[in-house]
Design an enzyme around this catalytic site. Structure first.
Site, short mmCIF file in Angstrom:
data_model
loop_
_atom_site.label_atom_id
_atom_site.label_comp_id
_atom_site.label_asym_id
_atom_site.label_seq_id
_atom_site.Cartn_x
_atom_site.Cartn_y
_atom_site.Cartn_z
N PRO A 78 36.08 47.93 -16.75
CA PRO A 78 34.97 48.29 -17.65
C PRO A 78 35.46 48.47 -19.07
O PRO A 78 36.37 49.26 -19.32
CB PRO A 78 34.49 49.63 -17.07
CG PRO A 78 35.71 50.22 -16.43
CD PRO A 78 36.49 49.06 -15.89
N ALA A 80 33.86 48.99 -23.04
CA ALA A 80 32.63 49.25 -23.79
C ALA A 80 32.27 48.06 -24.68
O ALA A 80 33.15 47.37 -25.19
CB ALA A 80 32.83 50.49 -24.65
N SER A 107 30.83 48.77 -17.88
CA SER A 107 30.93 50.07 -18.55
C SER A 107 29.56 50.73 -18.68
O SER A 107 28.55 50.05 -18.89
CB SER A 107 31.53 49.89 -19.95
OG SER A 107 31.44 51.08 -20.70
N TYR A 130 30.35 57.29 -16.98
CA TYR A 130 30.76 58.45 -17.75
C TYR A 130 29.71 59.52 -17.50
O TYR A 130 28.51 59.22 -17.54
CB TYR A 130 30.79 58.13 -19.25
CG TYR A 130 32.02 57.37 -19.71
CD1 TYR A 130 33.30 57.84 -19.44
CD2 TYR A 130 31.89 56.21 -20.46
CE1 TYR A 130 34.42 57.15 -19.88
CE2 TYR A 130 33.01 55.51 -20.91
CZ TYR A 130 34.27 55.99 -20.62
OH TYR A 130 35.38 55.32 -21.06
N THR A 156 34.87 57.42 -14.37
CA THR A 156 36.06 57.55 -15.22
C THR A 156 36.30 59.02 -15.53
O THR A 156 35.41 59.71 -16.04
CB THR A 156 35.87 56.73 -16.51
OG1 THR A 156 35.77 55.36 -16.13
CG2 THR A 156 37.04 56.90 -17.47
N ARG A 165 42.43 57.83 -31.68
CA ARG A 165 42.60 56.39 -31.99
C ARG A 165 42.61 56.22 -33.51
O ARG A 165 41.55 56.10 -34.14
CB ARG A 165 41.48 55.58 -31.35
CG ARG A 165 41.14 56.06 -29.95
CD ARG A 165 41.21 55.03 -28.89
NE ARG A 165 40.82 55.65 -27.63
CZ ARG A 165 39.66 55.44 -27.00
NH1 ARG A 165 38.79 54.58 -27.51
NH2 ARG A 165 39.40 56.03 -25.86
N LYS A 228 38.41 56.59 -11.57
CA LYS A 228 39.30 55.80 -12.44
C LYS A 228 39.96 56.72 -13.45
O LYS A 228 39.28 57.46 -14.15
CB LYS A 228 38.47 54.73 -13.16
CG LYS A 228 39.23 53.96 -14.23
CD LYS A 228 38.40 52.79 -14.73
CE LYS A 228 39.10 52.00 -15.82
NZ LYS A 228 39.10 52.67 -17.12
N SER A 250 45.14 54.56 -13.58
CA SER A 250 44.87 54.04 -14.92
C SER A 250 45.18 55.09 -15.96
O SER A 250 44.97 56.29 -15.71
CB SER A 250 43.37 53.65 -15.02
OG SER A 250 43.03 53.25 -16.35
N HIS A 252 43.79 54.36 -18.98
CA HIS A 252 42.78 53.88 -19.93
C HIS A 252 43.39 52.90 -20.94
O HIS A 252 43.02 52.87 -22.11
CB HIS A 252 42.15 55.08 -20.66
CG HIS A 252 40.68 54.94 -20.92
ND1 HIS A 252 39.71 55.52 -20.13
CD2 HIS A 252 39.99 54.28 -21.88
CE1 HIS A 252 38.51 55.23 -20.61
NE2 HIS A 252 38.66 54.46 -21.67
N ASP A 283 45.34 49.46 -13.16
CA ASP A 283 45.16 48.64 -14.36
C ASP A 283 46.10 49.10 -15.47
O ASP A 283 46.75 50.15 -15.36
CB ASP A 283 43.70 48.57 -14.82
CG ASP A 283 43.20 49.86 -15.49
OD1 ASP A 283 43.99 50.74 -15.86
OD2 ASP A 283 41.96 49.97 -15.65
N ILE A 286 48.40 44.36 -17.16
CA ILE A 286 48.53 43.22 -16.22
C ILE A 286 48.26 41.93 -17.00
O ILE A 286 47.15 41.73 -17.51
CB ILE A 286 47.51 43.37 -15.05
CG1 ILE A 286 47.76 44.64 -14.25
CG2 ILE A 286 47.50 42.11 -14.18
CD1 ILE A 286 48.92 44.60 -13.29
N ARG A 287 49.26 41.09 -17.13
CA ARG A 287 49.13 39.90 -17.96
C ARG A 287 49.57 38.60 -17.28
O ARG A 287 49.42 37.51 -17.82
CB ARG A 287 49.97 40.06 -19.25
CG ARG A 287 49.61 41.28 -20.09
CD ARG A 287 48.23 41.17 -20.71
NE ARG A 287 47.89 42.34 -21.52
CZ ARG A 287 47.14 43.36 -21.09
NH1 ARG A 287 46.65 43.35 -19.86
NH2 ARG A 287 46.86 44.37 -21.88
N ARG A 307 41.78 44.17 -21.67
CA ARG A 307 41.85 43.41 -22.92
C ARG A 307 41.89 41.89 -22.72
O ARG A 307 41.27 41.16 -23.49
CB ARG A 307 43.05 43.87 -23.74
CG ARG A 307 42.91 45.32 -24.24
CD ARG A 307 44.13 45.75 -25.01
NE ARG A 307 44.10 47.12 -25.45
CZ ARG A 307 44.53 48.16 -24.71
NH1 ARG A 307 45.01 47.97 -23.49
NH2 ARG A 307 44.49 49.38 -25.20
#
Ligand SMILES: Cc1cc2nc3c(=O)[nH]c(=O)nc-3n(C[C@H](O)[C@H](O)[C@H](O)COP(=O)(O)O)c2cc1C
Length: 357
Positions: A78, A80, A107, A130, A156, A165, A228, A250, A252, A283, A286-287, A307
C-alpha cells in the site's frame, strides 16, 4: 526510448520525469534515511547456497496467500496517492496486478475509492487500514471495503504519528488539486509551512492506539486481519494473541523510525516466534528475484514491493507496472532455477548462509 531493464533503471527514469517534490516524497525516508539504505543492503548482504544437478526445467512459483491462489509470492504494497505518479494511479496498479495474478494492497489514502477500484478490475485486493481518531470514519471505511469485495484488512501499526521526513518538510510538499484521498469527503488541506500530508496524518491518525484496537476491529468486520509494521518477536506474538492471520514485517520502507532493524534482519526472529500460527510477509528493499528467494528462505510466505511499482507507474502507467511484475516473476523463476529449487517448498533456511556458519 528503450524499456528500462530492471527496477533501478525504472527509478532513474522516474526521477527524470517526476517533479522533484513528488520524487522526494516517494524515494525519501525518515531522518538520515539510514533504514532506507539498510533495507536494500541487508538483502544484498545475504549469500546464497545453491544446489546443482536438480531438474529445474519447470519452476513453479504459484502459491496461496491466506488460502487465495496467486501466481507468485508477491503483493503490491500500500502506497498513498498513486495518482501523484500517473493519473490512473491505483486503477492502473489494480489492472496490472489482476493480470499478473497477484494481490494489490490498497492504501487508506488511495487516490481512487474502494468502490472505484472494485469496479475497475476483478482482481484480488486487500485494504490497508489506518485507524483514524474518528472510529466511526474508520468503521465506515472497513464496511465499504467489505462490501466492495476486499479480501482482508491490513492494519498498519507503525504510524502512531508521521516520521520525520525532512525532504517533504523542505519541499513544502502539497497534494496537487487533481489528486485526492478518494475514500474521504474531506480533502487533504494545504498548510502554510512543511508537508501537507504529514500534517494531515498527525491530525487524523489515532496516536493512542493499542492492541485493543485489533479486538475492536474483529468485532466490526468478518474480514481476516493482517498487521503491517512489526519488527520484533514480542510484537509478533502479541499480534497472534490478538487473532491476526498475517504479519507484514515492515519498517514502512524506512519512512517512520530511522535506524530501526532492517526487515531482512528482523524476519528470522519473527518467523521463529510465530511458529506457523500466522503467515509472515516482508517488505522493504526488495528489488531482485534473488531478494525474494532470500526472503522466502528466511521463512516469509511472500514479499511486498512499494517504490518499484511507483517508479514503473510514473514511467509507463499500467504497462510499466505490468512489466515490473513480469520482470520480477521471471527473475524469481530464474533465481529458483539457478539455486536448484524448482518448487517454492524447496526454498528453505539452508539456501542462505547465516553469519554463524
Ligand atoms: C510513497 C510511499 C507511500 C506509502 N504509503 C503507505 C501507506 O499509505 N500505508 C502503508 O501502510 N504503507 C505505506 N508505505 C509503505 C509501503 O507500504 C511499504 O512498506 C514500503 O514502501 C516497502 O518498501 P520499498 O518501497 O522499499 O519496497 C508507503 C511507502 C511509500 C514509498
Amino acid at each position: 526510448m528503450t524499456q528500462p531493464r530492471n527496477l533501478r533503471e525504472y527509478e532513474q527514469r522516474a526521477r527524470e520525469i517526476l517533479p522533484q517534490a513528488i520524487y522526494d516524497f516517494y524515494v525519501g525516508g525518515a531522518g538520515d534515511e539510514i533504514t532506507v539504505r539498510e533495507n536494500e543492503q541487508a538483502w544484498a548482504g545475504l549469500r546464497l547456497r545453491p544446489r546443482v544437478l536438480v531438474d529445474v526445467s519447470a519452476c513453479q512459483t504459484s502459491t496461496t496467500i491466506l488460502g487465495q491462489p496467486v501466481s507468485m509470492p508477491l503483493l503490491t504494497a500500500p502506497c498513498a496517492l498513486n495518482a501523484l505518479a500517473h493519473p490512473d494511479g491505483e486503477l492502473a496498479v489494480a489492472r496490472a496486478a489482476s493480470a499478473a495474478g497477484v494481490i494489490q494492497v490498497v492504501s487508506t489514502l488511495s487516490s481512487y475509492s474502494v468502490e472505484e477500484l472494485a469496479s475497475a478490475s476483478s482482481g484480488m485486493r486487500w485494504l490497508q487500514l489506518y485507524c483514524y481518531r474518528d472510529r466511526g470514519l474508520t468503521k465506515a471505511l472497513v464496511e465499504r471495503a467489505e462490501a466492495a469485495g476486499f479480501g482482508a484488512l491490513c492494519v498498519t501499526v507503525d504510524v502512531p504519528m508521521p516520521g520525520l521526513r525532512e525532504r517533504d518538510i523542505r519541499n513544502g510538499f502539497k497534494v496537487p488539486p487533481h489528486v485526492r484521498a478518494a475514500n474521504f469527503e474531506q480533502a487533504i488541506p494545504d498548510v502554510a509551512e512543511g508537508s501537507a500530508l504529514l500534517a494531515y496524518v498527525a491530525d487524523q491518525f489515532d496516536p493512542s492506539l493499542t492492541w485493543d484496537a485489533l479486538d475492536w476491529l474483529r468485532s466490526v468486520t468478518r474480514l481476516p486481519i493482517v498487521v503491517k509494521g512489526i519488527l520484533t518477536a514480542e510484537d509478533a506474538l502479541l499480534a497472534v494473541q490478538h487473532g491476526v492471520v498475517g504479519i507484514v514485517v515492515s519498517n514502512h520502507g524506512g519512512r517512520q523510525l530511522d535506524s530501526v532493524v532492517s526487515t531482512a534482519e528482523a524476519l528470522p526472529e519473527i518467523v521463529a516466534a510465530v511458529e506457523g500460527q500466522a503467515e509472515v510477509y516482508v517488505d522493504g528493499g526488495i528489488r531482485r528475484g534473488t531478494d525474494i528467494l532470500k526472503a522466502l528462505a528466511l521463512g516469509a510466505r511472500a514479499v511486498l514491493i512499494g517504490r518499484p511499482y511507483l517508479w514503473a507507474l510514473a514511467v509507463n502507467g499500467e504497462a510499466g507496472v505490468a512489466h515490473v511484475l513480469t520482470h520480477l516473476h521471471d527473475d524469481l523463476k530464474l533465481s529458483m532455477a539457478l539455486a536448484g529449487c524448482p518448487k517454492l517448498s524447496d526454498v528453505g533456511p539452508r539456501l542462505v548462509r547465516v553469519a554463524a556458519d
